[in-house]
Write a protein that holds these residues in place. Structure first.
Motif, PDB file in Angstrom:
ATOM      1  N   LEU A 195       0.833  -1.210   0.000  1.00  7.00           N
ATOM      2  CA  LEU A 195       0.000   0.000   0.000  1.00  7.00           C
ATOM      3  C   LEU A 195       0.865   1.257   0.000  1.00  7.00           C
ATOM      4  O   LEU A 195       0.590   2.213  -0.741  1.00  7.00           O
ATOM      5  CB  LEU A 195      -0.942  -0.014   1.201  1.00  7.00           C
ATOM      6  N   GLN A 196       1.911   1.245   0.792  1.00  9.58           N
ATOM      7  CA  GLN A 196       2.822   2.402   0.857  1.00  9.58           C
ATOM      8  C   GLN A 196       3.474   2.646  -0.512  1.00  9.58           C
ATOM      9  O   GLN A 196       3.557   3.792  -0.973  1.00  9.58           O
ATOM     10  CB  GLN A 196       3.892   2.147   1.914  1.00  9.58           C
ATOM     11  N   TYR A 197       3.930   1.586  -1.173  1.00  9.46           N
ATOM     12  CA  TYR A 197       4.557   1.733  -2.490  1.00  9.46           C
ATOM     13  C   TYR A 197       3.569   2.276  -3.523  1.00  9.46           C
ATOM     14  O   TYR A 197       3.910   3.150  -4.324  1.00  9.46           O
ATOM     15  CB  TYR A 197       5.131   0.407  -2.977  1.00  9.46           C
ATOM     16  N   VAL A 198       2.358   1.750  -3.512  1.00 10.56           N
ATOM     17  CA  VAL A 198       1.347   2.230  -4.458  1.00 10.56           C
ATOM     18  C   VAL A 198       1.108   3.724  -4.238  1.00 10.56           C
ATOM     19  O   VAL A 198       1.083   4.514  -5.189  1.00 10.56           O
ATOM     20  CB  VAL A 198       0.037   1.428  -4.347  1.00 10.56           C
ATOM     21  N   LYS A 199       0.958   4.139  -2.997  1.00 12.35           N
ATOM     22  CA  LYS A 199       0.721   5.555  -2.697  1.00 12.35           C
ATOM     23  C   LYS A 199       1.897   6.425  -3.129  1.00 12.35           C
ATOM     24  O   LYS A 199       1.708   7.490  -3.724  1.00 12.35           O
ATOM     25  CB  LYS A 199       0.481   5.745  -1.193  1.00 12.35           C
ATOM     26  N   SER A 201      -1.051   9.597 -12.906  1.00 15.29           N
ATOM     27  CA  SER A 201      -1.644   8.559 -13.752  1.00 15.29           C
ATOM     28  C   SER A 201      -0.738   8.135 -14.907  1.00 15.29           C
ATOM     29  O   SER A 201      -1.133   7.305 -15.722  1.00 15.29           O
ATOM     30  CB  SER A 201      -2.988   9.051 -14.301  1.00 15.29           C
ATOM     31  N   ARG A 202       0.475   8.706 -14.973  1.00 18.39           N
ATOM     32  CA  ARG A 202       1.401   8.325 -16.064  1.00 18.39           C
ATOM     33  C   ARG A 202       1.907   6.898 -15.920  1.00 18.39           C
ATOM     34  O   ARG A 202       2.436   6.335 -16.871  1.00 18.39           O
ATOM     35  CB  ARG A 202       2.598   9.270 -16.098  1.00 18.39           C
ATOM     36  N   VAL A 203       1.793   6.331 -14.722  1.00 18.25           N
ATOM     37  CA  VAL A 203       2.289   4.982 -14.468  1.00 18.25           C
ATOM     38  C   VAL A 203       1.109   4.069 -14.150  1.00 18.25           C
ATOM     39  O   VAL A 203       0.238   4.422 -13.349  1.00 18.25           O
ATOM     40  CB  VAL A 203       3.297   4.984 -13.298  1.00 18.25           C
ATOM     41  N   TYR A 204       1.094   2.916 -14.808  1.00 12.80           N
ATOM     42  CA  TYR A 204       0.063   1.899 -14.567  1.00 12.80           C
ATOM     43  C   TYR A 204       0.573   0.964 -13.475  1.00 12.80           C
ATOM     44  O   TYR A 204       1.698   0.480 -13.548  1.00 12.80           O
ATOM     45  CB  TYR A 204      -0.190   1.126 -15.867  1.00 12.80           C
ATOM     46  N   LEU A 205      -0.256   0.716 -12.472  1.00 15.37           N
ATOM     47  CA  LEU A 205       0.158  -0.102 -11.326  1.00 15.37           C
ATOM     48  C   LEU A 205      -0.705  -1.354 -11.208  1.00 15.37           C
ATOM     49  O   LEU A 205      -1.938  -1.260 -11.233  1.00 15.37           O
ATOM     50  CB  LEU A 205       0.034   0.702 -10.031  1.00 15.37           C
ATOM     51  N   TRP A 206      -0.051  -2.503 -11.080  1.00 21.56           N
ATOM     52  CA  TRP A 206      -0.774  -3.745 -10.895  1.00 21.56           C
ATOM     53  C   TRP A 206      -0.049  -4.626  -9.888  1.00 21.56           C
ATOM     54  O   TRP A 206       1.125  -4.448  -9.624  1.00 21.56           O
ATOM     55  CB  TRP A 206      -0.995  -4.479 -12.214  1.00 21.56           C
ATOM     56  N   ALA A 207      -0.794  -5.565  -9.325  1.00 21.28           N
ATOM     57  CA  ALA A 207      -0.227  -6.505  -8.357  1.00 21.28           C
ATOM     58  C   ALA A 207      -0.764  -7.903  -8.651  1.00 21.28           C
ATOM     59  O   ALA A 207      -1.850  -8.059  -9.200  1.00 21.28           O
ATOM     60  CB  ALA A 207      -0.586  -6.098  -6.927  1.00 21.28           C
ATOM     61  N   ALA A 265      -8.233   3.149  -3.459  1.00 25.44           N
ATOM     62  CA  ALA A 265      -8.099   4.558  -3.074  1.00 25.44           C
ATOM     63  C   ALA A 265      -6.679   5.061  -3.308  1.00 25.44           C
ATOM     64  O   ALA A 265      -6.479   6.231  -3.649  1.00 25.44           O
ATOM     65  CB  ALA A 265      -8.499   4.744  -1.614  1.00 25.44           C
ATOM     66  N   ALA A 266      -5.706   4.184  -3.147  1.00 26.74           N
ATOM     67  CA  ALA A 266      -4.293   4.560  -3.356  1.00 26.74           C
ATOM     68  C   ALA A 266      -3.941   4.653  -4.835  1.00 26.74           C
ATOM     69  O   ALA A 266      -2.931   5.263  -5.186  1.00 26.74           O
ATOM     70  CB  ALA A 266      -3.378   3.557  -2.659  1.00 26.74           C
ATOM     71  N   GLY A 267      -4.762   4.050  -5.696  1.00 21.80           N
ATOM     72  CA  GLY A 267      -4.526   4.167  -7.130  1.00 21.80           C
ATOM     73  C   GLY A 267      -4.070   2.917  -7.853  1.00 21.80           C
ATOM     74  O   GLY A 267      -3.572   2.998  -8.978  1.00 21.80           O
ATOM     75  N   LEU A 268      -4.252   1.732  -7.255  1.00 17.19           N
ATOM     76  CA  LEU A 268      -3.907   0.504  -7.970  1.00 17.19           C
ATOM     77  C   LEU A 268      -4.852   0.343  -9.154  1.00 17.19           C
ATOM     78  O   LEU A 268      -6.067   0.430  -8.999  1.00 17.19           O
ATOM     79  CB  LEU A 268      -4.023  -0.713  -7.040  1.00 17.19           C
ATOM     80  N   ASN A 269      -4.293   0.129 -10.338  1.00 21.22           N
ATOM     81  CA  ASN A 269      -5.099  -0.015 -11.548  1.00 21.22           C
ATOM     82  C   ASN A 269      -5.634  -1.429 -11.755  1.00 21.22           C
ATOM     83  O   ASN A 269      -6.725  -1.607 -12.311  1.00 21.22           O
ATOM     84  CB  ASN A 269      -4.288   0.350 -12.793  1.00 21.22           C
ATOM     85  N   GLU A 270      -4.830  -2.424 -11.369  1.00 22.43           N
ATOM     86  CA  GLU A 270      -5.183  -3.798 -11.742  1.00 22.43           C
ATOM     87  C   GLU A 270      -4.704  -4.781 -10.679  1.00 22.43           C
ATOM     88  O   GLU A 270      -3.638  -4.614 -10.099  1.00 22.43           O
ATOM     89  CB  GLU A 270      -4.540  -4.144 -13.087  1.00 22.43           C
ATOM     90  N   LEU A 271      -5.506  -5.827 -10.487  1.00 18.79           N
ATOM     91  CA  LEU A 271      -5.130  -6.931  -9.622  1.00 18.79           C
ATOM     92  C   LEU A 271      -5.253  -8.215 -10.441  1.00 18.79           C
ATOM     93  O   LEU A 271      -6.286  -8.452 -11.082  1.00 18.79           O
ATOM     94  CB  LEU A 271      -6.039  -6.989  -8.394  1.00 18.79           C
TER      95      LEU A 271
END
Length: 176
Positions: A18-22, A30-36, A53-59
């Motif tokens: 969560l800390q890394y995503v934030k 929004s320039r970077v797409y984040l997934w886990a 809420a932190a902005g993860l785009n995809e799981l």
């Protein structure tokens, strides 16, 4: 243009994830797409809400690790913008995966990603015991032929059934 969190299991270190995503979202917007990636064992509504809420785009879920239990996926599609199922193409699981195709689409899963099993020093005995055929190509780790055949059969089944669920396949050569 993107950052993926894998592991092991990123949810084992949820506060760090969560800390890394934030921090990444705060620095790059929004320039970077984040997934886990996850197997889903530690997924909860609270954690999913926090990641969204932190902005993860995809799981991405490896359902093969959970005997194809859809419960964590069902929960995730309520909170995360893009939910993907990403699994190895396991020959013995062909029927189970094909039967999931309409269910995944109905749940709101955006993609099914299949990848070819690769032969390593850690799994070689189990793969040989299953009678799998090891194939080697220059520039790639040895892969399992039956896994590729299974992935192609799953794609064909999706096409033959008219499924609207996009199915992607990543063979061993492309993975490396």
């Amino acid at each position: 243009k993107g950052v993926g969190f894998s592991g092991g299991e990123p949810f084992l270190e949820f506060d760090r994830l969560l800390q890394y995503v934030k921090k990444i979202r705060g620095s790059f917007g929004s320039r970077v797409y984040l997934w886990a990636y996850t197997n889903g064992d530690l997924v909860s509504a609270e954690k999913l809400k926090a990641l969204a809420a932190a902005g993860l785009n995809e799981l991405r879920f490896d359902l093969s690790a959970r005997d194809y239990d859809l419960a964590p996926v069902r929960l995730a599609v309520r909170h995360i913008p893009t939910v993907t199922v990403e699994i190895p193409a396991i020959p013995e699981d062909f029927s189970a995966v094909v039967s999931l195709l309409p269910k995944l689409l109905d749940l709101g899963v955006k993609y099914l990603n299949l990848h070819q099993l690769q032969y390593t020093r850690y799994n070689h005995r189990a793969f040989l015991d299953r009678g799998y055929t090891v194939v080697s190509m220059e520039g790639a780790e040895p892969s399992i032929l039956e896994s590729e055949i299974t992935a192609l059969k799953i794609i064909k089944s999706a096409l033959d059934s008219g499924s609207a669920l996009p199915v992607h396949y990543c063979g061993g050569l492309y993975k490396d």
